[in-house]
Design a protein around this motif. Sequence first.
Motif, PDB file in Angstrom:
ATOM      1  N   LYS A 164       9.058  64.015  45.059  1.00  0.00           N
ATOM      2  CA  LYS A 164      10.230  64.057  44.177  1.00  0.00           C
ATOM      3  C   LYS A 164       9.822  64.377  42.744  1.00  0.00           C
ATOM      4  N   ILE A 165       8.704  63.816  42.292  1.00  0.00           N
ATOM      5  CA  ILE A 165       8.227  64.085  40.938  1.00  0.00           C
ATOM      6  C   ILE A 165       7.801  65.542  40.809  1.00  0.00           C
ATOM      7  N   ARG A 166       7.117  66.077  41.813  1.00  0.00           N
ATOM      8  CA  ARG A 166       6.728  67.492  41.775  1.00  0.00           C
ATOM      9  C   ARG A 166       7.961  68.380  41.638  1.00  0.00           C
ATOM     10  N   ARG A 167       8.997  68.082  42.408  1.00  0.00           N
ATOM     11  CA  ARG A 167      10.225  68.891  42.335  1.00  0.00           C
ATOM     12  C   ARG A 167      10.868  68.763  40.961  1.00  0.00           C
ATOM     13  N   ALA A 168      10.937  67.547  40.433  1.00  0.00           N
ATOM     14  CA  ALA A 168      11.563  67.324  39.125  1.00  0.00           C
ATOM     15  C   ALA A 168      10.801  68.033  38.008  1.00  0.00           C
ATOM     16  N   CYS A 169       9.490  68.153  38.167  1.00  0.00           N
ATOM     17  CA  CYS A 169       8.649  68.789  37.144  1.00  0.00           C
ATOM     18  C   CYS A 169       8.472  70.286  37.372  1.00  0.00           C
ATOM     19  N   GLY A 170       8.990  70.793  38.478  1.00  0.00           N
ATOM     20  CA  GLY A 170       8.840  72.211  38.768  1.00  0.00           C
ATOM     21  C   GLY A 170       7.411  72.629  39.000  1.00  0.00           C
ATOM     22  N   CYS A 171       6.613  71.720  39.556  1.00  0.00           N
ATOM     23  CA  CYS A 171       5.203  72.046  39.804  1.00  0.00           C
ATOM     24  C   CYS A 171       4.844  71.650  41.235  1.00  0.00           C
ATOM     25  N   PRO A 172       5.198  72.485  42.214  1.00  0.00           N
ATOM     26  CA  PRO A 172       4.962  72.138  43.620  1.00  0.00           C
ATOM     27  C   PRO A 172       3.508  71.918  43.987  1.00  0.00           C
ATOM     28  N   GLU A 173       2.587  72.453  43.186  1.00  0.00           N
ATOM     29  CA  GLU A 173       1.156  72.288  43.462  1.00  0.00           C
ATOM     30  C   GLU A 173       0.545  71.152  42.649  1.00  0.00           C
ATOM     31  N   GLY A 174       1.370  70.413  41.927  1.00  0.00           N
ATOM     32  CA  GLY A 174       0.854  69.385  41.028  1.00  0.00           C
ATOM     33  C   GLY A 174       0.191  68.223  41.747  1.00  0.00           C
ATOM     34  N   ASP A 175      -0.765  67.606  41.058  1.00  0.00           N
ATOM     35  CA  ASP A 175      -1.402  66.380  41.531  1.00  0.00           C
ATOM     36  C   ASP A 175      -0.724  65.204  40.843  1.00  0.00           C
ATOM     37  N   VAL A 176      -0.280  64.215  41.607  1.00  0.00           N
ATOM     38  CA  VAL A 176       0.424  63.063  41.056  1.00  0.00           C
ATOM     39  C   VAL A 176      -0.307  61.787  41.474  1.00  0.00           C
ATOM     40  N   PHE A 177      -0.512  60.892  40.509  1.00  0.00           N
ATOM     41  CA  PHE A 177      -1.202  59.627  40.766  1.00  0.00           C
ATOM     42  C   PHE A 177      -0.400  58.501  40.128  1.00  0.00           C
ATOM     43  N   PHE A 178      -0.357  57.360  40.805  1.00  0.00           N
ATOM     44  CA  PHE A 178       0.343  56.197  40.268  1.00  0.00           C
ATOM     45  C   PHE A 178      -0.675  55.171  39.765  1.00  0.00           C
ATOM     46  N   LEU A 179      -0.528  54.769  38.491  1.00  0.00           N
ATOM     47  CA  LEU A 179      -1.407  53.798  37.866  1.00  0.00           C
ATOM     48  C   LEU A 179      -0.575  52.620  37.385  1.00  0.00           C
TER      49      LEU A 179
END
Length: 253
Positions: A27-42
């Motif tokens: 969902k965050i990738r879609r909201a940011c318009g970056c389908p290849e993005g790396d997302v981490f939760f801290l």
Amino acid sequence: LRRLAETNREQHPGYGTDPYCARAKEKIRRACGCPEGDVFFLVGGTQTNQAVISALLAPWEGVIAPATGHICTHEAGAIEATGHKVLELPQREGKLSAAELRTYLEGFYGDENHEHMVFPGMVYLSWPTELGTLYTRAELGEIHKVCRQYKIPLYLDGARMGYGLASRGSGMTLADLAASCDVFYIGGTKVGALFGEAVVFPRHNAPGRFMTAVKQRGALLAKGWLLGVQFDALFTDGLYQKLGKMPSRRRSG
């Protein structure tokens, strides 16, 4: 809180390998318009700044920041504790200008003794700033242009990002921020979550072994699904943006 209560008796693998984290990341990738993005939760803002900055810098490098930046003022020397110097530059209304940044970098590399100095390895900004001001799309673009010229990443502290996105006249979206930075984080703690921040490397550009660095800095939550559940809720039906528009009041401890 309702989603946390509803999922309370579920069992999941730890450290962010659960389906809630996976769904929230998508969902965050879609909201940011970056389908290849790396997302981490801290787990929190200071740990996030420490983990990201120390992972991106070589041992001989420091991080450039405006003098009012959070890492300069209210993080108890967390960055310096990793062995990296915070390189403070003058600010105007909380903001660093592209011209000031360029002048500093030109002066550094123009100094014949720069091999004996702390190298500028990245740039840190806050959006909104600690004074409540906002970089415009053009201002971020100019700063990012200087960073690309000198091959250093631009990192955006988004602890209060929800307020900036909701600010009248800002005109900025998550996709705009993703396009203007090399890494940023979406603050959850300051916008209603019990705890947690989402780090985004928008172009699949996370440094190698980043999760190991997160663990080393004490920012990895064993019960990672507690972060996933919250960010999954925050990025459902525009809740994150709605919370940013709420009347101003303190939302964090």
